[in-house]
Design a protein around this motif. Sequence first.
Motif, PDB file in Angstrom:
ATOM      1  N   PHE A  24       0.850  -1.185   0.000  1.00  0.00           N
ATOM      2  CA  PHE A  24       0.000   0.000   0.000  1.00  0.00           C
ATOM      3  C   PHE A  24       0.889   1.239   0.000  1.00  0.00           C
ATOM      4  O   PHE A  24       1.811   1.347   0.806  1.00  0.00           O
ATOM      5  N   VAL A  25       0.616   2.171  -0.923  1.00  0.00           N
ATOM      6  CA  VAL A  25       1.339   3.436  -0.986  1.00  0.00           C
ATOM      7  C   VAL A  25       0.340   4.561  -0.729  1.00  0.00           C
ATOM      8  O   VAL A  25      -0.549   4.814  -1.546  1.00  0.00           O
ATOM      9  N   PRO A  26       0.443   5.244   0.412  1.00  0.00           N
ATOM     10  CA  PRO A  26      -0.469   6.343   0.707  1.00  0.00           C
ATOM     11  C   PRO A  26      -0.299   7.496  -0.279  1.00  0.00           C
ATOM     12  O   PRO A  26       0.772   7.688  -0.860  1.00  0.00           O
ATOM     13  N   ASN A  27      -1.371   8.246  -0.439  1.00  0.00           N
ATOM     14  CA  ASN A  27      -1.368   9.414  -1.321  1.00  0.00           C
ATOM     15  C   ASN A  27      -2.019  10.573  -0.583  1.00  0.00           C
ATOM     16  O   ASN A  27      -3.202  10.525  -0.282  1.00  0.00           O
ATOM     17  N   GLN A  28      -1.234  11.595  -0.274  1.00  0.00           N
ATOM     18  CA  GLN A  28      -1.781  12.809   0.345  1.00  0.00           C
ATOM     19  C   GLN A  28      -2.545  13.539  -0.751  1.00  0.00           C
ATOM     20  O   GLN A  28      -1.959  14.242  -1.551  1.00  0.00           O
ATOM     21  N   TRP A  29      -3.854  13.319  -0.817  1.00  0.00           N
ATOM     22  CA  TRP A  29      -4.651  13.803  -1.938  1.00  0.00           C
ATOM     23  C   TRP A  29      -4.598  15.318  -2.079  1.00  0.00           C
ATOM     24  O   TRP A  29      -4.456  15.847  -3.158  1.00  0.00           O
ATOM     25  N   SER A  30      -4.717  16.039  -0.959  1.00  0.00           N
ATOM     26  CA  SER A  30      -4.758  17.507  -1.033  1.00  0.00           C
ATOM     27  C   SER A  30      -3.876  18.118   0.045  1.00  0.00           C
ATOM     28  O   SER A  30      -3.155  17.425   0.734  1.00  0.00           O
ATOM     29  N   GLY A  31      -3.982  19.425   0.181  1.00  0.00           N
ATOM     30  CA  GLY A  31      -3.159  20.140   1.142  1.00  0.00           C
ATOM     31  C   GLY A  31      -3.797  20.296   2.505  1.00  0.00           C
ATOM     32  O   GLY A  31      -3.332  21.099   3.299  1.00  0.00           O
ATOM     33  N   GLY A  32      -4.847  19.516   2.792  1.00  0.00           N
ATOM     34  CA  GLY A  32      -5.480  19.591   4.104  1.00  0.00           C
ATOM     35  C   GLY A  32      -4.515  19.150   5.189  1.00  0.00           C
ATOM     36  O   GLY A  32      -3.297  19.241   5.043  1.00  0.00           O
ATOM     37  N   SER A  33      -5.043  18.598   6.249  1.00  0.00           N
ATOM     38  CA  SER A  33      -4.200  18.163   7.361  1.00  0.00           C
ATOM     39  C   SER A  33      -3.166  17.147   6.905  1.00  0.00           C
ATOM     40  O   SER A  33      -3.482  16.196   6.202  1.00  0.00           O
ATOM     41  N   VAL A  34      -1.935  17.364   7.301  1.00  0.00           N
ATOM     42  CA  VAL A  34      -0.855  16.435   6.962  1.00  0.00           C
ATOM     43  C   VAL A  34      -0.366  15.672   8.195  1.00  0.00           C
ATOM     44  O   VAL A  34       0.589  14.920   8.114  1.00  0.00           O
ATOM     45  N   ALA A  35      -1.054  15.834   9.330  1.00  0.00           N
ATOM     46  CA  ALA A  35      -0.619  15.181  10.572  1.00  0.00           C
ATOM     47  C   ALA A  35      -0.559  13.665  10.418  1.00  0.00           C
ATOM     48  O   ALA A  35       0.417  13.030  10.821  1.00  0.00           O
ATOM     49  N   LYS A  36      -1.581  13.058   9.835  1.00  0.00           N
ATOM     50  CA  LYS A  36      -1.582  11.604   9.659  1.00  0.00           C
ATOM     51  C   LYS A  36      -0.461  11.190   8.711  1.00  0.00           C
ATOM     52  O   LYS A  36       0.201  10.181   8.931  1.00  0.00           O
ATOM     53  N   ALA A  37      -0.240  11.961   7.655  1.00  0.00           N
ATOM     54  CA  ALA A  37       0.811  11.635   6.692  1.00  0.00           C
ATOM     55  C   ALA A  37       2.180  11.612   7.368  1.00  0.00           C
ATOM     56  O   ALA A  37       3.008  10.753   7.075  1.00  0.00           O
ATOM     57  N   ILE A  38       2.413  12.544   8.253  1.00  0.00           N
ATOM     58  CA  ILE A  38       3.709  12.595   8.944  1.00  0.00           C
ATOM     59  C   ILE A  38       3.914  11.335   9.782  1.00  0.00           C
ATOM     60  O   ILE A  38       5.007  10.775   9.823  1.00  0.00           O
ATOM     61  N   SER A  39       2.845  10.834  10.404  1.00  0.00           N
ATOM     62  CA  SER A  39       2.967   9.649  11.261  1.00  0.00           C
ATOM     63  C   SER A  39       3.103   8.349  10.461  1.00  0.00           C
ATOM     64  O   SER A  39       3.404   7.308  11.039  1.00  0.00           O
ATOM     65  N   LEU A  40       2.917   8.388   9.146  1.00  0.00           N
ATOM     66  CA  LEU A  40       3.034   7.174   8.342  1.00  0.00           C
ATOM     67  C   LEU A  40       4.421   6.551   8.429  1.00  0.00           C
ATOM     68  O   LEU A  40       4.575   5.348   8.263  1.00  0.00           O
TER      69      LEU A  40
END
Length: 185
Positions: A24-40
Amino acid sequence: VEALNNSWHYNWGNDGEAIGGAEFVPNQWSGGSVAKAISLGERMDITHHMAFNEPDNEDQSNMTVDTAIEKYEYLLASGLRLGSPANTDGTKGATWRDEFMAKAEEKGLRVDYMVVHYYKKTTPAGFYNWLKAIYDKWHRPIWIKEFNYGATWVSNKPATNQEASDGLESYINKLDETSFIERYA
């Protein structure tokens, strides 16, 4: 994913997991919250991340380059291998991508691979030349996150499903012999 024997998959978001042997490769779809992306980066089953879906498109993530650069800096904190935003395949997308990459390089931001979309109907050589120009300009491997042999919204779409299938197969054959293509979906 399993039926197609994929090696990876994504879902335009940060929530997901491997399916069978497909990463699975996550995709930060937009510029909203990036908090979850950082914890990946804390997850042991994820090694890559993709930034922003078509930020040059008003109907997609619709971001300015400066906003994308600001958010991209946060995404780097995950420590994951991070791909560029995936732009549309026209002139507007190319202009946005070039401005983003120039600013990222100016700021010393790491962009590990280029993520692209391509929905045009052309020859395998035409598709290859389009990809090669991006590779030659930015010197990074390429991931093709979305592609097809034409689409319903293009003027030269395939006339039949068989033509679309044959054209897509010709693209895939070309991709499989192209050294700078790291992945495609």
